[in-house]
Design a protein around this motif. Sequence first.
Motif, PDB file in Angstrom:
ATOM      1  N   ILE A 134      40.171  45.322  40.672  1.00  0.00           N
ATOM      2  CA  ILE A 134      39.254  45.113  39.555  1.00  0.00           C
ATOM      3  C   ILE A 134      38.762  46.467  39.058  1.00  0.00           C
ATOM      4  N   THR A 135      38.850  46.653  37.748  1.00  0.00           N
ATOM      5  CA  THR A 135      38.321  47.854  37.112  1.00  0.00           C
ATOM      6  C   THR A 135      37.361  47.424  36.000  1.00  0.00           C
ATOM      7  N   PHE A 136      36.649  48.390  35.436  1.00  0.00           N
ATOM      8  CA  PHE A 136      35.579  48.063  34.500  1.00  0.00           C
ATOM      9  C   PHE A 136      35.724  48.713  33.131  1.00  0.00           C
ATOM     10  N   GLY A 137      36.821  49.427  32.896  1.00  0.00           N
ATOM     11  CA  GLY A 137      36.918  50.137  31.635  1.00  0.00           C
ATOM     12  C   GLY A 137      35.722  51.066  31.478  1.00  0.00           C
ATOM     13  N   PRO A 138      35.138  51.139  30.273  1.00  0.00           N
ATOM     14  CA  PRO A 138      34.016  52.057  30.059  1.00  0.00           C
ATOM     15  C   PRO A 138      32.650  51.445  30.371  1.00  0.00           C
ATOM     16  N   LEU A 139      32.606  50.246  30.989  1.00  0.00           N
ATOM     17  CA  LEU A 139      31.325  49.547  31.120  1.00  0.00           C
ATOM     18  C   LEU A 139      30.304  50.317  31.946  1.00  0.00           C
ATOM     19  N   MET A 140      30.737  51.020  32.994  1.00  0.00           N
ATOM     20  CA  MET A 140      29.764  51.770  33.791  1.00  0.00           C
ATOM     21  C   MET A 140      29.173  52.923  32.986  1.00  0.00           C
ATOM     22  N   GLN A 141      29.993  53.577  32.183  1.00  0.00           N
ATOM     23  CA  GLN A 141      29.487  54.636  31.320  1.00  0.00           C
ATOM     24  C   GLN A 141      28.512  54.060  30.295  1.00  0.00           C
ATOM     25  N   ILE A 142      28.805  52.896  29.768  1.00  0.00           N
ATOM     26  CA  ILE A 142      27.916  52.241  28.802  1.00  0.00           C
ATOM     27  C   ILE A 142      26.585  51.878  29.453  1.00  0.00           C
ATOM     28  N   ALA A 193      20.778  53.265  30.314  1.00  0.00           N
ATOM     29  CA  ALA A 193      19.649  53.713  31.146  1.00  0.00           C
ATOM     30  C   ALA A 193      19.075  55.014  30.618  1.00  0.00           C
ATOM     31  N   VAL A 194      19.930  55.939  30.198  1.00  0.00           N
ATOM     32  CA  VAL A 194      19.463  57.207  29.633  1.00  0.00           C
ATOM     33  C   VAL A 194      18.685  56.948  28.341  1.00  0.00           C
ATOM     34  N   ARG A 195      19.193  56.033  27.529  1.00  0.00           N
ATOM     35  CA  ARG A 195      18.514  55.717  26.271  1.00  0.00           C
ATOM     36  C   ARG A 195      17.105  55.174  26.524  1.00  0.00           C
ATOM     37  N   LYS A 196      16.983  54.280  27.493  1.00  0.00           N
ATOM     38  CA  LYS A 196      15.669  53.713  27.808  1.00  0.00           C
ATOM     39  C   LYS A 196      14.731  54.788  28.350  1.00  0.00           C
ATOM     40  N   LEU A 197      15.265  55.683  29.178  1.00  0.00           N
ATOM     41  CA  LEU A 197      14.441  56.779  29.694  1.00  0.00           C
ATOM     42  C   LEU A 197      13.998  57.695  28.560  1.00  0.00           C
ATOM     43  N   ALA A 198      14.909  57.981  27.634  1.00  0.00           N
ATOM     44  CA  ALA A 198      14.568  58.842  26.504  1.00  0.00           C
ATOM     45  C   ALA A 198      13.448  58.220  25.663  1.00  0.00           C
ATOM     46  N   GLU A 199      13.528  56.905  25.455  1.00  0.00           N
ATOM     47  CA  GLU A 199      12.502  56.219  24.696  1.00  0.00           C
ATOM     48  C   GLU A 199      11.149  56.288  25.388  1.00  0.00           C
ATOM     49  N   ARG A 200      11.161  56.144  26.714  1.00  0.00           N
ATOM     50  CA  ARG A 200       9.899  56.235  27.476  1.00  0.00           C
ATOM     51  C   ARG A 200       9.298  57.627  27.368  1.00  0.00           C
ATOM     52  N   VAL A 201      10.155  58.641  27.458  1.00  0.00           N
ATOM     53  CA  VAL A 201       9.659  60.013  27.348  1.00  0.00           C
ATOM     54  C   VAL A 201       9.114  60.288  25.953  1.00  0.00           C
ATOM     55  N   ARG A 202       9.852  59.815  24.961  1.00  0.00           N
ATOM     56  CA  ARG A 202       9.460  60.087  23.577  1.00  0.00           C
ATOM     57  C   ARG A 202       8.145  59.392  23.212  1.00  0.00           C
TER      58      ARG A 202
END
Length: 245
Positions: A221-229, A234-243
């Motif tokens: 089983i592989t996941f394609g780009p899903l882990m990167q997505i 998670a980075v986007r949510k952290l950025a929003e919290r910081v901003r």
Amino acid sequence: MSDPASVFRALHRGRAPGDPLVLPGPWDAAGARVFEDAGFPALATPSAGIAASLGYEDGRTPAHEMFAAVARITRAVSVPVSADVEGGYGLAPGELVERLLEAGAVGCNLEDSADGVLLDPRRQADRLARVCAAAAGRLFVNARIDTYVRGLPGGADPVAETIARARLYAEAGADCVYPIMAPADDLPRLSAAVPVPLNTNGMPDDPPGLRRLGELGASRITFGPLMQIHAMDAVRKLAERVRTG
């Protein structure tokens, strides 16, 4: 069995139902180290995830940048790494094999469509045979089958077409076949008809679902780009919290 390709090949064999080989997809060296530290025995890079990390659209990464990214990942970990190299970037089989080996990969994905259109299966089987001959056992070749993501003639049975292609590719020397986006309900028919391990795509946030895919016939089983997505989310949510404070 000390060479990396043999170690990687052995991981696919003798899998018990419900215990598929799960290969997370690192898009950079840091992510690869995280997956190795988590205990995964091998990794499989996603071309779409690497493309996104380098600022390209899926399918638009220049070959030299893709191989360089794979090399950075393989240098960062001690476990085997297989590389998604899309359709092979137009490289001759011998050159493709050498570029993969130079990058430290022990395996590769090769897809059977180009520009959104399925390739002739016999021509693809011939190309796979030449890649396997050039590799001489040094690479684990995973033949991606795009019957579920590209158009088939009206009324064509995707299971029958997938099985026909899978058998041709296995006869050509492919170690594994990957009918990307095949519905879970089709896996029992596919795995029963194909003489090599079956790769399917799963959801990384659904461990019980991964076991179920194994019970249905998936060996890998592989996941394609899903882990990167997921990571970028998670980075986007952290950025929003910081901003927003």
